[in-house]
Design a protein around this motif. Structure first.
Motif, PDB file in Angstrom:
ATOM      1  N   MET A  99       0.706  -1.211   0.085  1.00 16.51           N
ATOM      2  CA  MET A  99      -0.102  -0.085   0.009  1.00 16.51           C
ATOM      3  C   MET A  99       0.826   1.221  -0.013  1.00 16.51           C
ATOM      4  SD  MET A  99      -3.423   1.032   0.961  1.00 16.51           S
ATOM      5  CE  MET A  99      -3.981  -0.332   1.139  1.00 16.51           C
ATOM      6  N   LYS A 100       0.609   2.125  -0.897  1.00 18.50           N
ATOM      7  CA  LYS A 100       1.308   3.465  -1.008  1.00 18.50           C
ATOM      8  C   LYS A 100       0.827   4.389  -0.004  1.00 18.50           C
ATOM      9  CE  LYS A 100       3.014   6.675  -4.570  1.00 18.50           C
ATOM     10  NZ  LYS A 100       2.960   6.789  -5.870  1.00 18.50           N
ATOM     11  N   THR A 101       1.661   5.022   0.682  1.00 19.05           N
ATOM     12  CA  THR A 101       1.010   6.060   1.593  1.00 19.05           C
ATOM     13  C   THR A 101       1.743   7.494   1.523  1.00 19.05           C
ATOM     14  OG1 THR A 101       0.795   4.415   3.485  1.00 19.05           O
ATOM     15  CG2 THR A 101       0.870   6.590   3.988  1.00 19.05           C
ATOM     16  N   ALA A 102       0.992   8.567   1.412  1.00 20.35           N
ATOM     17  CA  ALA A 102       1.505   9.959   1.102  1.00 20.35           C
ATOM     18  C   ALA A 102       2.513  10.412   2.204  1.00 20.35           C
ATOM     19  CB  ALA A 102       0.249  10.740   1.009  1.00 20.35           C
ATOM     20  N   THR A 103       3.506  11.054   1.751  1.00 18.15           N
ATOM     21  CA  THR A 103       4.439  11.681   2.745  1.00 18.15           C
ATOM     22  C   THR A 103       4.005  13.005   2.962  1.00 18.15           C
ATOM     23  OG1 THR A 103       6.145  10.079   1.870  1.00 18.15           O
ATOM     24  CG2 THR A 103       6.713  12.398   3.193  1.00 18.15           C
ATOM     25  N   THR A 104       3.440  13.386   4.195  1.00 18.18           N
ATOM     26  CA  THR A 104       2.593  14.700   4.584  1.00 18.18           C
ATOM     27  C   THR A 104       3.590  15.357   5.438  1.00 18.18           C
ATOM     28  OG1 THR A 104       1.392  13.660   6.117  1.00 18.18           O
ATOM     29  CG2 THR A 104       0.515  13.640   3.696  1.00 18.18           C
ATOM     30  N   SER A 105       3.299  16.573   5.508  1.00 22.65           N
ATOM     31  CA  SER A 105       4.024  17.472   6.562  1.00 22.65           C
ATOM     32  C   SER A 105       2.998  17.467   7.929  1.00 22.65           C
ATOM     33  CB  SER A 105       4.071  19.061   5.927  1.00 22.65           C
ATOM     34  OG  SER A 105       2.747  19.518   5.856  1.00 22.65           O
ATOM     35  N   GLN A 106       1.938  17.061   7.919  1.00 22.64           N
ATOM     36  CA  GLN A 106       0.885  16.925   9.075  1.00 22.64           C
ATOM     37  C   GLN A 106       0.373  15.544   8.740  1.00 22.64           C
ATOM     38  OE1 GLN A 106       0.792  19.066  11.541  1.00 22.64           O
ATOM     39  NE2 GLN A 106       2.384  20.006  10.366  1.00 22.64           N
ATOM     40  N   PRO A 107      -0.079  14.774  10.239  1.00 21.02           N
ATOM     41  CA  PRO A 107      -0.808  13.731  10.285  1.00 21.02           C
ATOM     42  C   PRO A 107      -2.118  13.823   9.089  1.00 21.02           C
ATOM     43  CG  PRO A 107       0.089  14.192  12.463  1.00 21.02           C
ATOM     44  CD  PRO A 107       0.153  15.486  11.438  1.00 21.02           C
ATOM     45  N   LEU A 108      -2.424  12.793   8.546  1.00 14.54           N
ATOM     46  CA  LEU A 108      -3.692  12.746   7.934  1.00 14.54           C
ATOM     47  C   LEU A 108      -4.472  11.542   8.181  1.00 14.54           C
ATOM     48  CD1 LEU A 108      -2.936  13.575   4.044  1.00 14.54           C
ATOM     49  CD2 LEU A 108      -4.106  15.076   5.964  1.00 14.54           C
ATOM     50  N   HIS A 109      -5.766  11.508   8.192  1.00 11.97           N
ATOM     51  CA  HIS A 109      -6.657  10.251   8.227  1.00 11.97           C
ATOM     52  C   HIS A 109      -6.014   9.280   7.292  1.00 11.97           C
ATOM     53  CE1 HIS A 109      -9.947   7.565   8.221  1.00 11.97           C
ATOM     54  NE2 HIS A 109     -10.030   7.826   9.278  1.00 11.97           N
TER      55      HIS A 109
END
Length: 102
Positions: free
Chosen positions: A1-11
């Motif tokens: 599963m590909k998960t986004a790299t974000t600056s803030q936690p996401l659902h």
């Protein structure tokens, strides 16, 4: 599963969203699958319970699909032509009393 790299936690549902911009031109959505997608849209947040939108489904191979495809930018036509269906969403942006809908 590909998960986004974000600056803030996401659902998790948002972080795992993935858009390949490529579709299997042989795949066909069934009427039941389209109905399930539209039912999910019907239950989406509803602008003060007014549901000021309408959905039009254009299955691949139909004149409607061709018309929607022709209205897209060249960049979007490059991937959208293979989609099993294209959906057009129209929203009413003004309430009955003339005020803008948020």
């Amino acid at each position: 599963m590909k998960t986004a790299t974000t600056s803030q936690p996401l659902h998790q549902l948002l972080a795992q969203r993935w858009s390949p911009r490529g579709f299997d031109p042989e795949h066909r959505l069934t009427d039941r699958q389209v109905a399930a997608l539209l039912e999910a849209a019907r239950w989406a947040p509803s602008a003060s319970n007014t549901q000021p939108w309408r959905f039009a489904v254009a299955p691949r191979g139909s004149a409607e699909h061709d018309a929607v495809l022709a209205a897209l930018s060249a960049g979007n036509q490059g991937w959208a032509h293979a989609a099993s269906a294209l959906l057009v969403v129209a929203a009413q942006t003004t309430a009955g009393d003339g005020t803008d809908r948020p």
